[in-house]
Design a protein around this motif. Sequence first.
Motif, short mmCIF file in Angstrom:
data_model
loop_
_atom_site.label_atom_id
_atom_site.label_comp_id
_atom_site.label_asym_id
_atom_site.label_seq_id
_atom_site.Cartn_x
_atom_site.Cartn_y
_atom_site.Cartn_z
N VAL A 127 0.83 -1.21 0.00
CA VAL A 127 0.00 0.00 0.00
C VAL A 127 0.87 1.25 0.00
CG1 VAL A 127 -1.94 -1.09 1.18
CG2 VAL A 127 -0.17 0.06 2.53
N TRP A 128 0.26 2.35 -0.46
CA TRP A 128 0.87 3.67 -0.36
C TRP A 128 0.74 4.16 1.08
CZ3 TRP A 128 3.59 5.52 -4.36
CH2 TRP A 128 3.32 5.02 -5.64
N SER A 129 1.40 5.24 1.39
CA SER A 129 1.37 5.77 2.76
C SER A 129 -0.01 6.28 3.17
CB SER A 129 2.41 6.89 2.93
OG SER A 129 2.24 7.90 1.94
N ASN A 130 -0.90 6.47 2.18
CA ASN A 130 -2.28 6.85 2.51
C ASN A 130 -3.20 5.65 2.63
OD1 ASN A 130 -2.55 6.05 -0.14
ND2 ASN A 130 -3.39 7.99 -0.89
N GLY A 131 -2.63 4.44 2.55
CA GLY A 131 -3.42 3.23 2.72
C GLY A 131 -3.99 2.65 1.45
N LYS A 132 -3.89 3.36 0.34
CA LYS A 132 -4.40 2.86 -0.93
C LYS A 132 -3.45 1.80 -1.50
CE LYS A 132 -7.90 5.75 -1.02
NZ LYS A 132 -9.30 5.26 -0.92
N VAL A 176 -0.97 -0.34 -3.83
CA VAL A 176 -0.04 -0.13 -4.94
C VAL A 176 -0.32 -1.24 -5.95
CG1 VAL A 176 2.37 -0.06 -5.66
CG2 VAL A 176 1.70 0.85 -3.41
N THR A 177 -0.71 -0.87 -7.15
CA THR A 177 -1.09 -1.86 -8.15
C THR A 177 -0.21 -1.78 -9.39
OG1 THR A 177 -2.67 -0.45 -9.32
CG2 THR A 177 -3.48 -1.63 -7.37
N ALA A 178 -0.37 -2.75 -10.26
CA ALA A 178 0.37 -2.76 -11.52
C ALA A 178 0.06 -1.51 -12.34
CB ALA A 178 0.02 -4.02 -12.32
N GLN A 179 -1.16 -0.99 -12.19
CA GLN A 179 -1.55 0.20 -12.95
C GLN A 179 -0.75 1.42 -12.53
OE1 GLN A 179 -3.63 0.01 -15.57
NE2 GLN A 179 -3.06 2.14 -15.99
N ASP A 180 -0.24 1.45 -11.30
CA ASP A 180 0.59 2.57 -10.85
C ASP A 180 1.93 2.59 -11.60
OD1 ASP A 180 -1.27 3.48 -8.95
OD2 ASP A 180 -0.57 2.02 -7.48
N PHE A 181 2.43 1.43 -11.95
CA PHE A 181 3.63 1.35 -12.78
C PHE A 181 3.32 1.79 -14.21
CE2 PHE A 181 4.89 -1.44 -9.33
CZ PHE A 181 6.26 -1.20 -9.20
N PRO A 206 -3.58 10.00 -8.51
CA PRO A 206 -4.35 11.13 -7.93
C PRO A 206 -3.46 12.23 -7.36
CG PRO A 206 -5.34 9.04 -7.32
CD PRO A 206 -4.02 8.71 -7.96
N ALA A 207 -2.32 11.85 -6.73
CA ALA A 207 -1.42 12.85 -6.16
C ALA A 207 -0.73 13.65 -7.25
CB ALA A 207 -0.39 12.18 -5.26
N VAL A 208 -0.27 12.96 -8.30
CA VAL A 208 0.42 13.63 -9.40
C VAL A 208 -0.51 14.63 -10.08
CG1 VAL A 208 1.59 13.33 -11.61
CG2 VAL A 208 1.95 11.66 -9.78
N GLU A 209 -1.72 14.19 -10.38
CA GLU A 209 -2.66 15.06 -11.11
C GLU A 209 -3.17 16.21 -10.24
OE1 GLU A 209 -5.64 12.53 -12.82
OE2 GLU A 209 -4.30 11.97 -14.49
N TYR A 220 4.05 18.92 -8.42
CA TYR A 220 4.37 17.57 -7.96
C TYR A 220 5.89 17.38 -7.90
CZ TYR A 220 4.67 12.53 -7.54
OH TYR A 220 4.97 11.27 -7.09
N GLY A 221 6.36 16.87 -6.78
CA GLY A 221 7.78 16.64 -6.60
C GLY A 221 8.54 17.83 -6.08
N LEU A 222 7.85 18.96 -5.87
CA LEU A 222 8.50 20.18 -5.39
C LEU A 222 8.20 20.48 -3.93
CD1 LEU A 222 8.06 22.51 -8.51
CD2 LEU A 222 9.92 20.92 -7.98
N ARG A 223 7.32 19.71 -3.34
CA ARG A 223 7.05 19.81 -1.90
C ARG A 223 6.49 18.47 -1.43
NH1 ARG A 223 2.47 22.72 -4.05
NH2 ARG A 223 0.52 21.71 -3.41
N SER A 224 6.75 18.15 -0.18
CA SER A 224 6.30 16.86 0.34
C SER A 224 4.81 16.83 0.60
CB SER A 224 7.06 16.52 1.63
OG SER A 224 6.88 17.53 2.61
N SER A 225 4.24 17.98 0.93
CA SER A 225 2.81 18.05 1.18
C SER A 225 2.03 17.65 -0.07
CB SER A 225 2.42 19.47 1.59
OG SER A 225 1.02 19.59 1.74
N GLY A 226 1.17 16.67 0.07
CA GLY A 226 0.38 16.21 -1.07
C GLY A 226 0.95 14.97 -1.73
N MET A 227 2.23 14.63 -1.46
CA MET A 227 2.83 13.42 -2.02
C MET A 227 2.51 12.22 -1.15
SD MET A 227 6.59 14.64 -3.43
CE MET A 227 6.80 13.08 -4.32
#
Length: 544
Positions: free
Chosen positions: A101-106, A108-113, A188-191, A197-204
């Motif tokens: 899982v991701w740190s938000n509990g969702k 991690v699937t093949a689709q994330d790759f 969802p986080a990237v979009e 995205y990638g410029l601050r930890s908040s939201g990642m």
Amino acid sequence: MKLKKYLLALLPILAIALVLSGCGSSTEKDDKNTLSISSSDVIATMDSSMNTDVIGAQGLTDTMEGLYRYDGKTLEPAIATSIVKPTNNGKTYTYKLRHTVWSNGKPVTAQDFVYAWRRTVDPKTASQYAYIYSGIKNADAINSGKKPVNTLGIKALDDYTLQITLENAIPYFNKLMASSTFFPQYKPAVEKMGKQYGLRSSGMVFNGPFKLVNWTVSNNSWTEVKNDKYWNAKAVKLHKVEYYVVKDNNTGLNLYDANRINRLQKISGDTARQVSNYKTFSNDKLASTFYFELNQKKYSFFRNKKIRQAISMSINREQLTDNVLGKTGGVNETVVPAGMSYDDKTGTDFTKEKPITSVGKYSEYNPKLAKKLWKEGLKETGQKNLNFTILGDDTDGAKKQNEYLQGQLEKNLPGLNITLQNVPFKSRLSKSASGDFDIVVTAWNADFPDPITFLDLFTTGNPQNDGKWSNSEYDSLIKKSKTTDANDPEARWNDMVQATKILTEEQGAIPLYQYYQANLTRENVKNYRISPNGSYNLVTAYKK
């Protein structure tokens, strides 16, 4: 030196001490749950599609997880459940994924790759690292805008089965999968964050052993905390990792001697030489080389081979590595580092193959021949005197190194005047990528232990080829090694050897030295080991 404090270091150390003061007294750095480490510069981005440097790669390795992970020199399964053997004559890899899982509990699937890989090769993303996907089905065509991103050779057969299709066999493909460029991304986080995205930890969100917290790009310090949702969290002994940007050797040594940091990295020059008697001193021989790139697009005279050879042969590399760098570098005749790749049959180091050593003279100090070639090159290009600027980093060690290079070139090449431009690491990368330089001192660290990770850089059109050197025979050899000869180890090896011979004779990139990273590490810090891709695996690191 280890007992003496330097007044010269007082002002810079005060600035860093203000940051460290919030972490408590020096004795708290002995807390077995917290590891404090120096960094040579800031993180430029935490977007795995956009990162190009080892600092960002370390941050991603700490906080994200891909199919595989290096532990020391051993490649181990990470999200993939096993080290996969390819089918279809080396062109198909099918990975079974762990239920993580991701740190938000969702999950991690093949689709994330699939999402992450498509995003990286999409020309709209403008990733400088998209070229590393070359060989995966349709990657090159997608990146050049000739095919849609959904034709990339990656499929989610189900939530936990990932299939990769290659155009040709890639012998080092599994090793490549430990690179941060191939990590999954949470769509969802990237979009939601868009260009931020990638410029601050908040939201990642993170799926690795640690989470980056309270960080914004260009921060001079950052903290990672243990990710309790990491699939292998039981193996992670550290609760917190703290990084501090330290550019001055004396400042770093004061912090280490005061027990404010546990690991002082990338020590150079006189300081490295003077602390080499510390019990905690180490010198990591990295698969990393520093070299000159000459802007051949900006200045036509840099396209003259004799001028490039003259510049190379005017540099005393032994003096540079021993006296200026404090033996934190090794003399190497090519941009491919020694001790990284060996012939399967003979065991010969790649850099010691005869075709390569036969042209090694072009990387050796020979001021007499350098002057002769220089004069001939100037005459052939219609030049009398040349003035140009060397672009480099603004660390203490880099400044001294560049001053030495300036002195060598001006002393040995008549009619040459050089100025120096020392800028922060992030600015140097930006200027290099945009072509805003004359000569740049740059470096490359292996993404995986194979010569192609260096040789790819200098092919025509490669986004990392900032100097724009171009040679059709070289390009052809590199292409052969990745296509028609990919399944023939001997032929592939020979392709790369011949390509390196051309690059070295032409001095398309001028090798300066192989990087040896000098460090001081507290004796109670264990399993802090360098991997073949230049990152450290903090899953197994701990403090005794």
